[in-house]
Design an enzyme around this catalytic site. Structure first.
Site, mmCIF file in Angstrom:
data_model
loop_
_atom_site.group_PDB
_atom_site.id
_atom_site.type_symbol
_atom_site.label_atom_id
_atom_site.label_comp_id
_atom_site.label_asym_id
_atom_site.label_seq_id
_atom_site.Cartn_x
_atom_site.Cartn_y
_atom_site.Cartn_z
ATOM 1 C CB THR A 220 -1.126 -0.028 1.355
ATOM 2 O OG1 THR A 220 -1.526 -1.310 1.433
ATOM 3 C CG2 THR A 220 -2.185 1.228 1.165
ATOM 4 N N GLY A 239 -0.072 -11.185 0.242
ATOM 5 C CA GLY A 239 -0.680 -9.826 0.501
ATOM 6 C C GLY A 239 0.195 -8.515 0.512
ATOM 7 C CG HIS A 240 -1.504 -4.980 1.389
ATOM 8 N ND1 HIS A 240 -1.170 -4.130 2.441
ATOM 9 C CD2 HIS A 240 -2.582 -5.266 1.446
ATOM 10 C CE1 HIS A 240 -2.221 -4.242 3.322
ATOM 11 N NE2 HIS A 240 -3.124 -4.870 2.769
ATOM 12 C CG ASN A 241 2.405 -2.972 2.848
ATOM 13 O OD1 ASN A 241 1.522 -2.609 2.324
ATOM 14 N ND2 ASN A 241 3.831 -2.127 2.481
ATOM 15 N N GLY A 259 0.678 -7.677 5.183
ATOM 16 C CA GLY A 259 1.626 -7.543 6.402
ATOM 17 C C GLY A 259 2.106 -8.557 7.108
#
Lengths: 326, 326, 326
Positions: A220, A239-241, A259
């Site tokens: 993100t 997933g993102h990050n 995360g």
């Protein structure tokens, strides 16, 4: 190569002909006189007895399960044999089993004028290379792959057919990306208006591999990271990050929520999942289909949903089975 | 924008410089003097103390974990800060992080003569648009995407590289389809002759988003439906004739069997599955990796396989743990 | 066709008009006077009462839940009706719902000069066909698909948009490969140097179908095998050297680890996984989300992780629930 040279290269002791020519590796039931086979799992014994192979990489324990015409390259145990097996495959099959396009840019590719492509790189037909992308030496981009604006592909990267690396993502040297994998998709950060902008990137370290159909979302804000030497199997979701440490291994269909953090050398079995913000400790081993909902200390073995220390869980399951016995 | 304008736009109280220029959003450890950072999760505190950001969107509780040079845009709590964070991202990063092709039809696309493409639409190279397809204004079809015969793409739809929308499927305005996603694949209805014909469509409502690699089968007879504002993450599987209600959320690798029904505003955690013909009630929340084998009432929270009311299940697990303690 | 002819073809008893023209199949709530609908699940009764269909395929038990204007094609029970439903779909919808490219090689395809393509085959735009590939009669290769060097596609194979069949893989007659599926990706065999070479192939038997987004790895040495008539749903993962027997069924998101073996006629529910080297016996049924960690005998029904005999497990769960009741 001849059997004597091969035995030396693999650190194996040779019993049999020294000058037998070996040209390739084959399966026990398909091999011929110029093939090397492997026999280091007890369940392969039956097939071993009837092989027509010229030579076999074999453990001491299984060496007598081979016909007389097969030269033996003997290693002490299964672990040693498995390691030698990989070396034999690399030695006898140096060319990739999936042929890359020839070096140069195919006339049917769409390469932006501001992209930089090393002359030794191979860009196949129907490939897209976006503005400002940098493609270093000996990269192979197979047909239909997509290299977004500003992407960097380190020396020797291989993108199989239809792989997608979206804008701004960075791949270190020697990264492999499987067919139809997607690197840099917008993440699943939602608010009342829908998906929020995802302005981060995906950064993949040298020597990592990404399986077919695997999807890695961009951060993100800030980056999603796959460390050097990490290996992701097919249809994995990152997933993102999320963060995947160096030399970590994610088996097929593993899912990491936004995360999630998998430290270096950790191994996640197939279909395991890790919740957002949770940490899997360094070199931890997580069983297939586990659901990691809380952070796990380094080095242990874990299983179940919620994932917990494996022996603790197994002992409880045994006790429960006893309690529930009729 | 300057910090005062930004604070007003986000509904935050400003402590610090009013006329500091902010140009973008960045991560705490990567930000510079023209960047806005976010600090609304306690675990980010350490990174907050050393940020070089010009301004920070921060909760009251964490506002003192920032260096003196960082202006504070303070919101009451984490929920408010998260909502403002999305607004800040949209405000400071209005352009998509993955650059679309320029408006018009790329000369290397294969667009059927009977298709209708709005002049403002952007059709990238190696795109296929089939007979009778209708592509409305401001649509972006990235390279290598496939738009089948008779497909309708509403205004502002975005199809990322390699997305596939097969014949007859209908996407409302503003639908996002991730890279390599497949909409309208023949379903898995089998009989003694193999797969039966699937003559239905997939209909996706306005503002929905479909993640990378996600597959949505067309109906056998009648349609598979994804409601307006629903969000599907990556590698989700939606079977034939399934129904996903408005604003429902399916996290990564969720699977819906044929005819499964997820009502509006329901949320399914990653890797959860729903059996055929089963209903997940309106606004129900289903934990990651759950297996929904019976219909679940609206509004509750569920987990496990078979999925059941979450607190009931957790209480039983606690009692079982006690019974099995050595 | 008229209703009398249709009833004969489906083995149904006709109550109503004999010469009513039926042109297609439709859903209960969308049908008109020239449509056939199906009513063989009790939960569809309400929709049945208000249908405008000209004719209905219906079970004896539900035949009175239709309006007077709808002719009835009556079958004894739901199983018979379901089988007839598939026949009706094939009869009334003989053309595929996803239109293939026209026969011949599209000028925008990249077909190697040494490949052999039958004149009746249809090769769409942006397709790649590698050196020495053999494409037999009536094959349809949709836009953007990739057919690697030396691949063989048997008569009547269909590759949907973007399907990838990598070098050396062999598909028997009539195999269907869904959009974005990948056949022949290098497997996940790792050693200290990373991925070892995978020199085996994938061999798919006649009449098998492979869902959208599904990935099948090539063998390390020797082949990965999918038997004739086997059906794999979407987003299934099949590891290197796995074996899927004839007419086996793998539902969505199933995962087979390297060397797993699923015998003929076995059925694996969605999201189930099978560990490496483990055997699922002939015609065994494995419930959705199960984790098969030990070999399972033929013919039984299994569930859970680790997967075990279903009734044994369910009985234990009932006893445990009782023990844990407050």
């Amino acid at each position: 190569v001849d059997t004597a040279t091969l035995a030396r290269a693999l650190g194996a002791q040779l019993f049999g002909l020294e000058s037998q020519e070996i040209q390739g590796v084959a399966a026990l039931d398909a091999a011929g006189p110029t093939d090397l086979v492997g026999l280091f799992e007890p369940r392969w014994r039956a097939a071993g007895r009837h092989t027509r192979a010229g030579a076999a990489l074999v453990t001491e324990a299984l060496a007598h399960h081979l016909p007389a015409h097969t030269s033996r390259l003997v290693l002490a145990d299964a672990d040693a044999a498995r390691a030698a097996w990989g070396r034999a495959l690399r030695l006898l099959h140096p060319r990739p089993s999936v042929a890359p396009p020839p070096p140069g840019i195919d006339a049917r590719a769409a390469v932006d004028g501001t992209a930089s492509v090393h002359p030794s790189a191979a860009i196949g037909p129907f490939v897209v290379v976006g503005a400002g992308a940098k493609i270093l030496s000996d990269v192979a981009v197979f047909a239909g792959a997509y290299v977004g604006a500003g992407v960097e592909l380190g020396a020797g990267c291989v993108l199989h057919p239809g792989a997608v690396v979206l804008d701004g993502c960075v791949l270190g040297a020697g990264v492999f990306v499987g067919a139809r994998a997607v690197i840099g998709s917008p993440g699943f950060g939602l608010d009342a208006q829908g998906r929020v902008p995802h302005i981060g990137r995906v950064v993949v370290g040298a020597g990592a591999s990404i399986g077919a159909g695997t999807c890695i979302d961009r951060g993100t804000v800030g980056d999603t990271v796959v460390g050097a030497g990490a290996h992701l199997d097919n249809l994995v979701q990152v997933g993102h990050n999320a963060y995947v440490g160096e030399n970590a291994v994610l088996c097929g269909q593993v899912g990491l929520a936004g995360g999630a953090r998998v430290e270096a050398y950790a191994v996640l079995g197939g279909q395991a999942g890790v919740a957002g913000g949770v940490v899997v400790g360094r070199a931890a081993r997580v069983a297939a289909q586990s659901g990691v909902t809380r952070s796990l200390p380094a080095g242990g073995t874990y299983s179940g949903h919620p994932a917990e220390e494996n022996t603790v869980r197994l002992r409880r399951l045994v006790r429960l089975k006893r309690l529930a016995s009729p």
